[in-house]
Motif scaffolding. Sequence first.
Motif, PDB file in Angstrom:
ATOM      1  N   ASN A  54       6.553 -63.517   6.752  1.00 44.11           N
ATOM      2  CA  ASN A  54       5.541 -63.036   7.675  1.00 44.11           C
ATOM      3  C   ASN A  54       5.940 -61.682   8.233  1.00 44.11           C
ATOM      4  N   LEU A  55       5.031 -60.748   8.183  1.00 40.81           N
ATOM      5  CA  LEU A  55       5.269 -59.436   8.763  1.00 40.81           C
ATOM      6  C   LEU A  55       3.978 -58.976   9.429  1.00 40.81           C
ATOM      7  N   TRP A  56       4.090 -58.591  10.698  1.00 42.60           N
ATOM      8  CA  TRP A  56       2.965 -58.046  11.438  1.00 42.60           C
ATOM      9  C   TRP A  56       3.190 -56.553  11.582  1.00 42.60           C
ATOM     10  N   VAL A  57       2.141 -55.773  11.296  1.00 43.74           N
ATOM     11  CA  VAL A  57       2.242 -54.317  11.349  1.00 43.74           C
ATOM     12  C   VAL A  57       1.101 -53.782  12.198  1.00 43.74           C
ATOM     13  N   GLY A  58       1.458 -52.982  13.194  1.00 42.87           N
ATOM     14  CA  GLY A  58       0.450 -52.311  14.000  1.00 42.87           C
ATOM     15  C   GLY A  58       0.264 -50.894  13.487  1.00 42.87           C
ATOM     16  N   THR A  59      -0.970 -50.492  13.335  1.00 41.96           N
ATOM     17  CA  THR A  59      -1.266 -49.165  12.799  1.00 41.96           C
ATOM     18  C   THR A  59      -2.249 -48.436  13.719  1.00 41.96           C
ATOM     19  N   LEU A  93      -4.466 -54.075  13.242  1.00 43.12           N
ATOM     20  CA  LEU A  93      -3.379 -55.009  12.995  1.00 43.12           C
ATOM     21  C   LEU A  93      -3.433 -55.529  11.566  1.00 43.12           C
ATOM     22  N   ILE A  94      -2.278 -55.539  10.919  1.00 49.68           N
ATOM     23  CA  ILE A  94      -2.178 -56.038   9.543  1.00 49.68           C
ATOM     24  C   ILE A  94      -1.163 -57.175   9.525  1.00 49.68           C
ATOM     25  N   HIS A  95      -1.508 -58.252   8.835  1.00 47.32           N
ATOM     26  CA  HIS A  95      -0.602 -59.388   8.662  1.00 47.32           C
ATOM     27  C   HIS A  95      -0.290 -59.529   7.179  1.00 47.32           C
ATOM     28  N   LEU A  96       0.991 -59.409   6.845  1.00 51.95           N
ATOM     29  CA  LEU A  96       1.437 -59.585   5.458  1.00 51.95           C
ATOM     30  C   LEU A  96       2.154 -60.930   5.353  1.00 51.95           C
ATOM     31  N   ARG A 156       1.011 -60.540   0.491  1.00 50.65           N
ATOM     32  CA  ARG A 156      -0.451 -60.379   0.498  1.00 50.65           C
ATOM     33  C   ARG A 156      -0.928 -60.055   1.901  1.00 50.65           C
ATOM     34  N   VAL A 157      -1.992 -59.289   1.988  1.00 49.99           N
ATOM     35  CA  VAL A 157      -2.604 -58.987   3.270  1.00 49.99           C
ATOM     36  C   VAL A 157      -3.506 -60.161   3.650  1.00 49.99           C
ATOM     37  N   VAL A 158      -3.245 -60.724   4.829  1.00 49.24           N
ATOM     38  CA  VAL A 158      -4.012 -61.866   5.325  1.00 49.24           C
ATOM     39  C   VAL A 158      -4.942 -61.348   6.429  1.00 49.24           C
TER      40      VAL A 158
END
Length: 86
Positions: free
Chosen positions: A1-6, A10-13, A17-19
């Motif tokens: 699980n990886l959460w990325v703020g841009t 918000l992107i959840h990998l 895969r992008v969820v």
Amino acid sequence: NLWVGTAKGLIHLQNNRVVPVKGIENLSDKVILVLHKDSENNLWIGTNSGLSVYDLQSKSGEIISYDKPEQLRNARIYSIIGNRSK
């Protein structure tokens, strides 16, 4: 699980895969400056216009935002510090 703020949200990998993130439209702003996962499995999201919290255990994807002047002294959130109560 990886959460990325841009700068666009918000992107959840998960498993490479992008969820899709449910409730993303309830964020205080799309420009995310900082993320913090707490001991209760909440993802705190600091943005250009306020603070949002996402319950990672909720299947409904509820996001609560604190973005009113009476809720925050300064709306732009650059850092989040968690406590060690648990």
